[in-house]
Write a protein that holds these residues in place. Structure first.
Motif, mmCIF file in Angstrom:
data_model
loop_
_atom_site.group_PDB
_atom_site.id
_atom_site.type_symbol
_atom_site.label_atom_id
_atom_site.label_comp_id
_atom_site.label_asym_id
_atom_site.label_seq_id
_atom_site.Cartn_x
_atom_site.Cartn_y
_atom_site.Cartn_z
ATOM 1 N N HIS A 163 22.975 -1.824 1.818
ATOM 2 C CA HIS A 163 24.304 -2.384 2.050
ATOM 3 C C HIS A 163 24.578 -2.597 3.537
ATOM 4 N N GLU A 164 24.250 -1.595 4.350
ATOM 5 C CA GLU A 164 24.599 -1.667 5.768
ATOM 6 C C GLU A 164 23.819 -2.765 6.490
ATOM 7 N N LYS A 165 22.549 -2.916 6.156
ATOM 8 C CA LYS A 165 21.743 -3.961 6.788
ATOM 9 C C LYS A 165 21.931 -5.326 6.128
ATOM 10 N N LYS A 166 22.724 -5.346 5.062
ATOM 11 C CA LYS A 166 23.022 -6.599 4.351
ATOM 12 C C LYS A 166 21.742 -7.337 3.967
ATOM 13 N N ARG A 167 20.809 -6.595 3.391
ATOM 14 C CA ARG A 167 19.576 -7.218 2.935
ATOM 15 C C ARG A 167 19.042 -6.477 1.721
ATOM 16 N N THR A 168 18.263 -7.189 0.957
ATOM 17 C CA THR A 168 17.592 -6.629 -0.203
ATOM 18 C C THR A 168 16.094 -6.872 -0.051
ATOM 19 N N ILE A 169 15.321 -5.819 -0.211
ATOM 20 C CA ILE A 169 13.871 -5.957 -0.268
ATOM 21 C C ILE A 169 13.482 -6.067 -1.732
ATOM 22 N N VAL A 170 12.751 -7.114 -2.061
ATOM 23 C CA VAL A 170 12.325 -7.347 -3.437
ATOM 24 C C VAL A 170 10.841 -7.015 -3.541
ATOM 25 N N LEU A 171 10.507 -6.111 -4.448
ATOM 26 C CA LEU A 171 9.124 -5.714 -4.699
ATOM 27 C C LEU A 171 8.681 -6.343 -6.011
ATOM 28 N N ARG A 172 7.627 -7.151 -5.943
ATOM 29 C CA ARG A 172 7.012 -7.724 -7.138
ATOM 30 C C ARG A 172 5.599 -7.184 -7.255
ATOM 31 N N LYS A 173 5.183 -6.828 -8.448
ATOM 32 C CA LYS A 173 3.877 -6.188 -8.592
ATOM 33 C C LYS A 173 3.232 -6.570 -9.917
ATOM 34 N N GLU A 174 1.896 -6.515 -9.912
ATOM 35 C CA GLU A 174 1.103 -6.758 -11.107
ATOM 36 C C GLU A 174 -0.038 -5.749 -11.137
ATOM 37 N N GLY A 175 -0.408 -5.304 -12.333
ATOM 38 C CA GLY A 175 -1.542 -4.397 -12.481
ATOM 39 C C GLY A 175 -1.248 -2.961 -12.105
ATOM 40 N N MET A 176 -0.025 -2.691 -11.673
ATOM 41 C CA MET A 176 0.388 -1.329 -11.314
ATOM 42 C C MET A 176 1.693 -1.043 -12.041
ATOM 43 N N PRO A 177 1.603 -0.489 -13.248
ATOM 44 C CA PRO A 177 2.769 -0.413 -14.130
ATOM 45 C C PRO A 177 3.799 0.642 -13.742
ATOM 46 N N ASP A 178 3.438 1.583 -12.883
ATOM 47 C CA ASP A 178 4.360 2.655 -12.517
ATOM 48 C C ASP A 178 4.992 2.385 -11.156
ATOM 49 N N ALA A 179 6.034 3.140 -10.839
ATOM 50 C CA ALA A 179 6.695 3.033 -9.542
ATOM 51 C C ALA A 179 7.136 4.426 -9.116
ATOM 52 N N ALA A 180 6.633 4.887 -7.973
ATOM 53 C CA ALA A 180 7.028 6.191 -7.441
ATOM 54 C C ALA A 180 8.176 6.008 -6.449
ATOM 55 N N VAL A 181 9.134 6.923 -6.481
ATOM 56 C CA VAL A 181 10.276 6.896 -5.572
ATOM 57 C C VAL A 181 10.347 8.253 -4.885
ATOM 58 N N TRP A 182 10.391 8.233 -3.531
ATOM 59 C CA TRP A 182 10.326 9.501 -2.786
ATOM 60 C C TRP A 182 11.173 9.459 -1.525
ATOM 61 N N ASN A 183 11.912 10.529 -1.320
ATOM 62 C CA ASN A 183 12.565 10.821 -0.048
ATOM 63 C C ASN A 183 12.652 12.336 0.067
ATOM 64 N N PRO A 184 12.190 12.916 1.186
ATOM 65 C CA PRO A 184 12.116 14.377 1.282
ATOM 66 C C PRO A 184 13.454 15.052 1.538
ATOM 67 N N TRP A 185 14.444 14.336 2.008
ATOM 68 C CA TRP A 185 15.743 14.851 2.417
ATOM 69 C C TRP A 185 15.572 15.853 3.559
ATOM 70 N N ASP A 186 16.621 16.560 3.896
ATOM 71 C CA ASP A 186 16.640 17.281 5.170
ATOM 72 C C ASP A 186 15.712 18.486 5.227
ATOM 73 N N LYS A 187 15.732 19.349 4.213
ATOM 74 C CA LYS A 187 14.942 20.583 4.288
ATOM 75 C C LYS A 187 13.454 20.310 4.313
ATOM 76 N N LYS A 188 12.980 19.438 3.430
ATOM 77 C CA LYS A 188 11.546 19.157 3.395
ATOM 78 C C LYS A 188 11.110 18.370 4.624
#
Length: 360
Positions: free
Chosen positions: A272-297
């Protein structure tokens, strides 16, 4: 093959003819060596053309000693690719805005992996197996590949083809012989990556694969991810228990480490702040991992700044749940394309569902 990728059977064995590099013609592989933690190339910075119809790319050497390929396209966009790890470490638009995150404490000394950009995870993702975290491809030295058959030449693109072949060291830890190829292309501001794995062994093997996309964001707490709602996922923070996503979109207010299963071919990351959307298109890789360690990690990670978690988010293209199986001389192919849309979801300029359904 047990995933959604393409398998091509090709007889015969790849027989490269490496030799010391000159300017013309480009040899089949560039010989490089790692000694005492430093990359020692046999060549200096030069300009070369992979194919006549392509824009040229440069190979330069940064202050860290790593040789890197610089790609540019007609729009003024650019990308930087390290031969160490075959890793994209920068992707910028014509206004020099950076789309990829790089940790301020990223280590640049082999055999350490570099935290940021787009690491290649092969033949294992995370600790989903007995090998080192995310496998070994991301901390090996790759070579230029001038024989990327059967991929056809790409017109009006700046691209580079890289190759990583199994070594005796790799075979000791993972007893399979393979060729891992990666084409990285930049065209019209879009960054496209085509990974291929070929079984050069005499017996079948299986592997996991992922492109770990460290995306640069303004404030992760103001980011939302569209396209993964209602899907099942493994929660790595809960001993990989399987859950179903209940939210309309993924938002972030704490640590997240999930593998979403059987995901769509398009995912939208709305900043929202950067007023942009990154679009990810993929083939042959059916899964999607989402990760952010947050502050402690983040504070516990030696190669990550304490506040870095606020400006990064990993959304990965992956094949994890069902490892890819290849018979001898079979080849798997995947594809990922990253593009951006200048917009503001909050102001109604962009409906992310139109992005996901190909209307934008």
């Amino acid at each position: 093959m047990s995933s959604g990728g393409q398998v091509q059977c090709q007889g015969g064995k790849y027989n490269p003819n490496p030799k010391e590099m000159d300017l013309t013609p480009l040899p089949s592989t560039t010989n490089l060596e790692v000694s005492k933690g430093k990359v020692k190339p046999f060549v200096n910075s030069f300009r070369a053309k992979v194919r006549p119809e392509q824009m040229p790319f440069n190979i330069v050497h940064g202050a860290d000693g790593f040789p890197r390929v610089i790609l540019t396209d007609l729009t003024g966009s650019s990308a930087e690719v390290l031969l160490y790890g075959g890793q994209v470490v920068s992707w910028k638009n014509e206004r020099r805005e950076e789309f990829l995150f790089m940790s301020r404490k990223a280590e640049r000394k082999p055999p350490k992996a570099i935290r940021g950009g787009i690491p290649v995870c092969f033949p294992q993702f995370g600790n989903f197996g007995s090998l080192e975290q995310h496998g070994f491809a991301r901390n090996r030295l790759w070579s230029l590949d001038s024989n990327p058959s059967p991929l056809s030449p790409s017109n009006s693109q700046s691209s580079v083809d890289l190759i990583l072949k199994s070594t005796q060291e790799d075979v000791r830890t993972w007893p399979r012989r393979f060729e891992l190829r990666l084409r990285i292309s930049l065209s019209d501001g879009k960054l496209t990556m085509i990974p291929r794995v070929r079984n050069t062994d005499s017996k079948p093997f299986s592997f996991m694969f992922a492109l770990r996309n460290y995306l640069s964001v303004s404030d992760v707490s103001e980011v939302r991810v569209e396209g993964l709602e209602t899907l099942d996922y493994f929660d790595n923070l809960m001993q990989r228990e399987r859950y179903t996503e209940q939210a309309d979109a993924i938002t972030f207010d704490g640590e997240i480490d999930r593998v979403y299963l059987r995901t769509p071919t398009k995912i939208a990351i709305i900043d929202h702040e950067k007023k942009r959307t990154i679009v990810l298109r993929k083939e042959g890789m059916p899964d999607a991992a989402v990760w952010n360690p947050w502050d402690k990690k983040a504070k516990a990670l030696p190669d990550m700044g304490d506040e870095d978690y606020k400006t990064m988010l990993c959304v990965d293209s992956a094949a994890i749940e069902a490892p890819i199986v290849l018979k001898p001389f079979e080849e798997w192919r995947g594809r990922q394309e990253l593009s951006t849309v200048s917009s503001s979801y909050c102001s109604g300029q962009l409906d992310p569902r139109k992005v996901l359904h190909g209307l934008i």
